[in-house]
Design an enzyme around this catalytic site. Structure first.
Site, PDB file in Angstrom:
ATOM      1  N   HIS A   1      61.904  -4.052  86.486  1.00  0.00           N
ATOM      2  CA  HIS A   1      62.746  -4.199  85.298  1.00  0.00           C
ATOM      3  C   HIS A   1      62.223  -5.162  84.261  1.00  0.00           C
ATOM      4  O   HIS A   1      62.926  -5.460  83.294  1.00  0.00           O
ATOM      5  CB  HIS A   1      64.147  -4.664  85.708  1.00  0.00           C
ATOM      6  CG  HIS A   1      64.983  -3.582  86.312  1.00  0.00           C
ATOM      7  ND1 HIS A   1      65.768  -2.747  85.551  1.00  0.00           N
ATOM      8  CD2 HIS A   1      65.129  -3.173  87.581  1.00  0.00           C
ATOM      9  CE1 HIS A   1      66.378  -1.892  86.345  1.00  0.00           C
ATOM     10  NE2 HIS A   1      66.005  -2.127  87.581  1.00  0.00           N
TER      11      HIS A   1
ATOM     12  N   LYS B   1      73.988  -9.428  73.590  1.00  0.00           N
ATOM     13  CA  LYS B   1      73.116  -9.290  74.755  1.00  0.00           C
ATOM     14  C   LYS B   1      72.891 -10.695  75.278  1.00  0.00           C
ATOM     15  O   LYS B   1      73.301 -11.662  74.625  1.00  0.00           O
ATOM     16  CB  LYS B   1      71.777  -8.645  74.384  1.00  0.00           C
ATOM     17  CG  LYS B   1      71.122  -9.253  73.119  1.00  0.00           C
ATOM     18  CD  LYS B   1      69.829  -8.541  72.728  1.00  0.00           C
ATOM     19  CE  LYS B   1      70.032  -7.203  72.085  1.00  0.00           C
ATOM     20  NZ  LYS B   1      69.408  -6.104  72.812  1.00  0.00           N
ATOM     21  N   ARG B   2      72.279 -10.854  76.471  1.00  0.00           N
ATOM     22  CA  ARG B   2      71.975 -12.190  76.944  1.00  0.00           C
ATOM     23  C   ARG B   2      71.164 -12.951  75.892  1.00  0.00           C
ATOM     24  O   ARG B   2      70.366 -12.348  75.164  1.00  0.00           O
ATOM     25  CB  ARG B   2      71.198 -12.125  78.265  1.00  0.00           C
ATOM     26  CG  ARG B   2      72.050 -11.688  79.450  1.00  0.00           C
ATOM     27  CD  ARG B   2      73.209 -12.635  79.703  1.00  0.00           C
ATOM     28  NE  ARG B   2      72.747 -13.906  80.178  1.00  0.00           N
ATOM     29  CZ  ARG B   2      72.745 -14.304  81.438  1.00  0.00           C
ATOM     30  NH1 ARG B   2      73.231 -13.508  82.372  1.00  0.00           N
ATOM     31  NH2 ARG B   2      72.292 -15.483  81.784  1.00  0.00           N
TER      32      ARG B   2
ATOM     33  N   LYS C   1      64.444 -11.954  73.154  1.00  0.00           N
ATOM     34  CA  LYS C   1      65.343 -11.040  72.444  1.00  0.00           C
ATOM     35  C   LYS C   1      65.501 -11.429  70.974  1.00  0.00           C
ATOM     36  O   LYS C   1      66.047 -10.688  70.169  1.00  0.00           O
ATOM     37  CB  LYS C   1      66.702 -10.986  73.137  1.00  0.00           C
ATOM     38  CG  LYS C   1      66.642 -10.307  74.515  1.00  0.00           C
ATOM     39  CD  LYS C   1      68.004 -10.334  75.191  1.00  0.00           C
ATOM     40  CE  LYS C   1      68.014  -9.714  76.580  1.00  0.00           C
ATOM     41  NZ  LYS C   1      68.087  -8.235  76.587  1.00  0.00           N
TER      42      LYS C   1
ATOM     43  N   THR D   1      69.665  -1.265  77.163  1.00  0.00           N
ATOM     44  CA  THR D   1      70.661  -0.210  77.284  1.00  0.00           C
ATOM     45  C   THR D   1      71.779  -0.413  76.263  1.00  0.00           C
ATOM     46  O   THR D   1      72.466   0.548  75.909  1.00  0.00           O
ATOM     47  CB  THR D   1      71.281  -0.172  78.703  1.00  0.00           C
ATOM     48  OG1 THR D   1      71.718  -1.496  79.039  1.00  0.00           O
ATOM     49  CG2 THR D   1      70.276   0.317  79.719  1.00  0.00           C
TER      50      THR D   1
ATOM     51  N   LYS E   1      74.174   2.342  73.968  1.00  0.00           N
ATOM     52  CA  LYS E   1      75.627   2.367  73.772  1.00  0.00           C
ATOM     53  C   LYS E   1      75.959   2.398  72.282  1.00  0.00           C
ATOM     54  O   LYS E   1      76.840   3.142  71.838  1.00  0.00           O
ATOM     55  CB  LYS E   1      76.280   1.126  74.395  1.00  0.00           C
ATOM     56  CG  LYS E   1      76.066   0.983  75.885  1.00  0.00           C
ATOM     57  CD  LYS E   1      76.465  -0.422  76.364  1.00  0.00           C
ATOM     58  CE  LYS E   1      75.812  -0.761  77.681  1.00  0.00           C
ATOM     59  NZ  LYS E   1      75.892  -2.199  78.009  1.00  0.00           N
TER      60      LYS E   1
HETATM   61  C1  LIG Z   1      74.883  -3.099  78.087  1.00  0.00           C
HETATM   62  C2  LIG Z   1      75.124  -4.500  78.440  1.00  0.00           C
HETATM   63  C3  LIG Z   1      74.057  -5.407  78.551  1.00  0.00           C
HETATM   64  C4  LIG Z   1      72.622  -5.014  78.266  1.00  0.00           C
HETATM   65  O1  LIG Z   1      72.362  -5.196  76.890  1.00  0.00           O
HETATM   66  P1  LIG Z   1      70.878  -5.203  76.294  1.00  0.00           P
HETATM   67  O2  LIG Z   1      71.097  -5.199  74.825  1.00  0.00           O
HETATM   68  O3  LIG Z   1      70.223  -3.942  76.761  1.00  0.00           O
HETATM   69  O4  LIG Z   1      70.213  -6.433  76.778  1.00  0.00           O
HETATM   70  C5  LIG Z   1      74.342  -6.709  78.884  1.00  0.00           C
HETATM   71  N1  LIG Z   1      75.604  -7.119  79.096  1.00  0.00           N
HETATM   72  C6  LIG Z   1      76.651  -6.288  78.978  1.00  0.00           C
HETATM   73  C7  LIG Z   1      78.029  -6.813  79.201  1.00  0.00           C
HETATM   74  C8  LIG Z   1      76.457  -4.952  78.652  1.00  0.00           C
HETATM   75  O5  LIG Z   1      77.523  -4.129  78.562  1.00  0.00           O
END
Ligand SMILES: *Cc1c(COP(=O)(O)O)cnc(C)c1O
Length: 833
Positions: free
Chosen positions: A376, A567-568, A573, A675, A679
């Site tokens: 990952h 995101k984190r 990032k 991911t 979304k």
């Molecule tokens: C989808 C999701 C992530 C992943 O987000 P990225 O932008 O791909 O890092 C992290 N935390 C939550 C709560 C999510 O729903």
């Protein structure tokens, strides 16, 4: 009392053979009232939302229960091949809405609750998020389970039932505060404890090898401290198909004997301490994302999951097939979610060698035919390594087995590249050094028949870089499986407005056949359809604005562009690049350059690992910049900035439908897939992004005209790094110079001198691995293109429709079909009618 004791005689009838339950509103109401009154014992004097929520869950759980049993029986009767998803993390979020949706009773439950004067959305709010994961990796596991159930694949998830999940984040004076997430405080009505399937897991002690009478070497693991693993099962319903799969989460408790000695010696407190020691293992999720801290307890968690799950699978096998393991590898496959469960390779060997007395070659063949590994990350600091001395003390027998695996593996490398000692050193599972280390990724690759990355670019970079030596040795093991998200939670449930419009346009069934969204594309040219699409977006922006208002105290005007990065928080990032752009917009407003301005609301959210100093300082910077901008009357509604606290799954369900612009701005070559990007796209947001992770595939699907691309490519990043000159870039860019000057002058930290120096230092360092300033100009220009497009509602809405229309590839149904066709090779098993 022993829940594991079997009843001696067989009951006269099958106790589970019951008439099916009705899904009509009348049956639902009857059961709901019975649970509320007779089961939960509540009455008109204590109408708290929580017990109403619980009564609804129990009503639905009953309906899941009969499907769940039928699914287990169908798998058992067909003696099918099965897969096991092994993951230290599952970021499930809430289950109520998903259960209602997947059971296909949205209308019936809505009607039943309406008759009772209740509302589903309000009751759903009562549920605590199951936050048993850090971020993308854990959420991916949750989406995978939903898709496997929807495809009727016999896949069981194994994980850990952490008593405390991901910490709750609040913001005080602009800084992150962490509080424990006691998500089980009010109980969890979804879980079924199954002590009858408990397993014993061993730690410590010593290993003793003896030669048996027939000349074999036989090892015994002695003087161990044992812990009991008790499973809790969660139902995973498929989408309207009668299937209910299982997520089995292990909880640690003391074994019965553990404390008996102490107790008999009169040391009651010590005997209880032993219980606490055992329970510590599953007490808390490690809140690190993309980095591992090398703590003993973490290794204990990993081994605990591996050992309990593998013993569980072997026990099931013996229960149904007997002791012959000859066809075990034909019927079972384990998918390792990152290196966290990589110890499975050595543990399966141990179980086969020591408990099931197979020879090495036979055991190794079974192991290598059943293990598959998913990587990952490309960040080297995230590749797990454990100190050999820690291993030796905690898992002595496992270390012996790893040494033997390594010796045989290095012999194979030597045969292929005779005399290449440098290669042997590079590829060894044991890294030499002052403290030798076990490289878990290498253990996983050596013991698996499949190694995959999670987006096309990521998989390519793995075989060219991080795992190049292994790719040269075993090219056939390497493959790509681009991630996805489940369209049930991430479109059909979270965006009811858009779901209604899509269903009206395409008919029912599209959430399980997401490629059908393509049929929306022609409607992008229909003015009336665009008007309705825009209306839905405005309603979703209203819901998001209410969240921001209540959580941040900031007003987001609905006519502005909602520009979101959640995101984190991590340097790769590049939330910092986003902040630099925000400061640049602020600077333009202050110098009066506001002709043809597109008002913008910038929302940033995400958790920082508690020990990650820079990430926490970035949160502070975002908060301070937001404070200055939002309180400047000269800015007004032209620009709003907010940091949303406690980003989690249930928050994302409100965020992605209400977003106009999705920020996916990592340094190219660093984000494995992403991911969140998927979304947002599914919900009609446009992406501003780099050529990184799955962004590349998103852009390929939707077309360059509907994606705001900027920044260096992964190759250019590697090249730039060798002669990166941040001060040269600042000198050549007037806008950037002004932004840096604002930061240097302490404009955003007037009462807190110097607090952003570490950030300035990192931004202006020629060593900055994330090359933030290198992409500034290109990012600002892409933002300008986005702002211009947003000013023309028809242009923007058209692009928004096309983003949803071409998001079908990013359903985890497609991802799971690929895992199944190329790795697992399972046959779908239809549920009993
Ligand atoms: C989808 C999701 C992530 C992943 O987000 P990225 O932008 O791909 O890092 C992290 N935390 C939550 C709560 C999510 O729903």
């Amino acid at each position: 009392m022993d829940a594991r004791r079997l009843y001696k005689s067989t009951p006269a009838t099958d106790l589970t053979d019951l008439p099916p339950l009705g899904n009509d509103p009348e049956s639902l109401i009857k059961d709901f009232r019975r649970f509320y009154s007779h089961h939960l014992g509540r009455d008109k004097n204590c109408r708290t939302a929580h017990y109403l929520y619980e009564a609804l869950v129990l009503t639905l759980r009953e309906r899941l229960m009969e499907r769940w049993k039928n699914t287990r029986y169908a798998y058992q009767d067909s003696r099918c091949r099965r897969a096991y998803y092994m993951s230290l993390e599952y970021l499930m979020g809430r289950s109520l809405g998903n259960a209602v949706l997947n059971l296909g009773v949205v209308g019936e439950v809505g009607e039943a609750l309406h008759q009772l004067g209740l509302e589903l959305e309000e009751l759903a709010e009562e549920e605590a998020d199951a936050g048993l994961g850090n971020g993308g990796l854990g959420r991916l596991a949750a989406c995978f389970l939903d898709s496997c159930a929807t495809l009727q694949l016999p896949v069981l998830g194994y994980g850990i039932r952490y008593r405390y999940g991901m910490f709750r984040q609040s913001i005080r004076n602009g800084e992150q505060l962490e509080e424990p997430d006691h998500w089980l405080r009010d109980g969890n009505p979804w879980e079924i404890e199954r002590p009858e399937f408990s397993q014993r897991v061993r730690f410590g002690g010593r290993s003793e090898v003896k030669r048996t009478a027939d000349g074999r070497l036989s090892a015994r693991w002695l003087d161990t401290q044992d812990v009991l693993a008790v499973p809790y099962d969660l139902p995973i319903p498929g989408y309207r198909n009668g299937t209910v799969n299982t997520l089995r989460l292990w909880s640690a408790t003391a074994t019965d004997e553990f404390d008996l000695g102490e107790f008999n010696a009169g040391s009651y407190p010590e005997s209880v301490a032993a219980k606490n020691d055992a329970e510590k293992i599953t007490m808390v999720l490690y809140p690190n994302d993309a980095s591992e801290s090398g703590k003993e307890l973490r290794l204990r968690q990993q081994y605990f999951l591996a050992s309990a799950s593998l013993q569980d699978v072997l026990a099931q096998w013996i229960g149904t097939e007997g002791i012959d393991l000859a066809s075990f590898a034909d019927k079972n496959v384990f998918q390792l979610n990152d290196t966290h469960p990589a110890i499975c390779v050595a543990e399966l060997m141990r179980l086969l060698l020591d408990d099931h007395v197979l020879g090495w070659d036979e055991a190794w063949e079974i192991t290598c035919r059943t293990m598959a590994y998913t990587n990952h990350t490309l960040l080297p600091e995230a590749l797990e390594k454990w100190p050999v001395p820690l291993f030796e003390q905690l898992l002595p027998r496992l270390l012996e087995i790893i040494y033997e695996i390594n010796a045989r593996f290095l012999a194979e490398v030597s045969r292929r590249w005779p005399g290449d000692h440098e290669r042997l050193r590079r590829m060894s599972i044991i890294e030499e050094g002052p403290v030798p280390m076990v490289r878990m990724a290498y253990l996983a690759i050596v013991g698996s028949f499949s190694v995959n990355g999670v987006a096309a670019l990521h998989s390519k970079l793995l075989s060219e870089g991080l795992f190049r030596d292994f790719f040269e040795l075993w090219p056939h093991k390497f493959n790509n499986k681009t991630n996805g998200v489940t369209p049930r939670r991430w479109l059909a449930w979270c965006n009811p407005g858009l779901t209604e419009l899509i269903t009206e346009t395409l008919g029912e069934g599209w959430p399980a056949h997401l490629e059908r969204l393509r049929e929306l594309a022609p409607h992008a040219d229909d003015g009336d359809f665009r008007r309705r699409w825009h209306q839905v977006k405005q309603q979703n922006k209203q819901r998001l604005a209410e969240l921001v208002r209540s959580q941040c105290g900031v007003d987001f005007p609905l006519s502005a562009m909602f520009d979101v990065q959640v995101k984190r928080i991590h340097e790769y990032k590049r939330q910092l690049l986003n902040v630099l752009h925000v400061i640049h917009l602020y600077d333009r407003i202050k110098r009066g350059e506001t002709t043809d301005w597109t008002p913008r609301c910038v929302l940033i959210g995400g958790k920082a690992a508690p020990g990650y100093f820079m990430a926490k300082r970035i949160i502070k910077l975002i908060s301070n910049v937001a404070q200055v901008i939002n309180s400047d009357p000269a800015v007004g509604d032209l620009l709003k900035v907010a940091f949303l606290p406690n980003y989690r799954v249930s928050a994302m369900e409100l965020i992605c439908p209400g977003t106009d612009l999705s920020e996916q701005i990592s340094t190219a070559g660093k984000e494995a897939s992403g991911t969140g990007n998927m979304k947002f796209m599914m919900n009609g947001a446009l992406t501003i992004g780099t050529l990184d992770g799955a962004n590349i595939e998103i852009r390929e699907e939707v077309g360059d005209a509907n994606f705001f691309l900027f920044g260096l490519t992964a190759e250019e990043v590697a090249e730039q790094r060798r002669h990166y000159d941040p001060w040269g870039i600042i000198g050549a860019d007037r806008d950037l110079r002004r932004v840096v000057q604002l930061l240097q002058s302490g404009h955003f930290n007037q009462c807190e001198p110097g607090i952003f120096d570490p950030i300035l230092h990192s931004l202006t360092s020629p060593q900055d691995p994330w090359l933030v300033l290198a992409d500034f100009r290109s990012y600002v220009e892409a933002q300008r293109r986005a702002a211009t497009a947003f000013r023309d509602r028809d242009v923007w809405t058209r692009m928004s429709i096309l983003n949803t229309a071409f998001s079908g590839r990013f359903s985890t149904d497609r991802t799971m079909e690929e895992y199944n066709a190329q790795i697992w090779k399972l046959n779908p098993v239809p549920a009993a009618p």
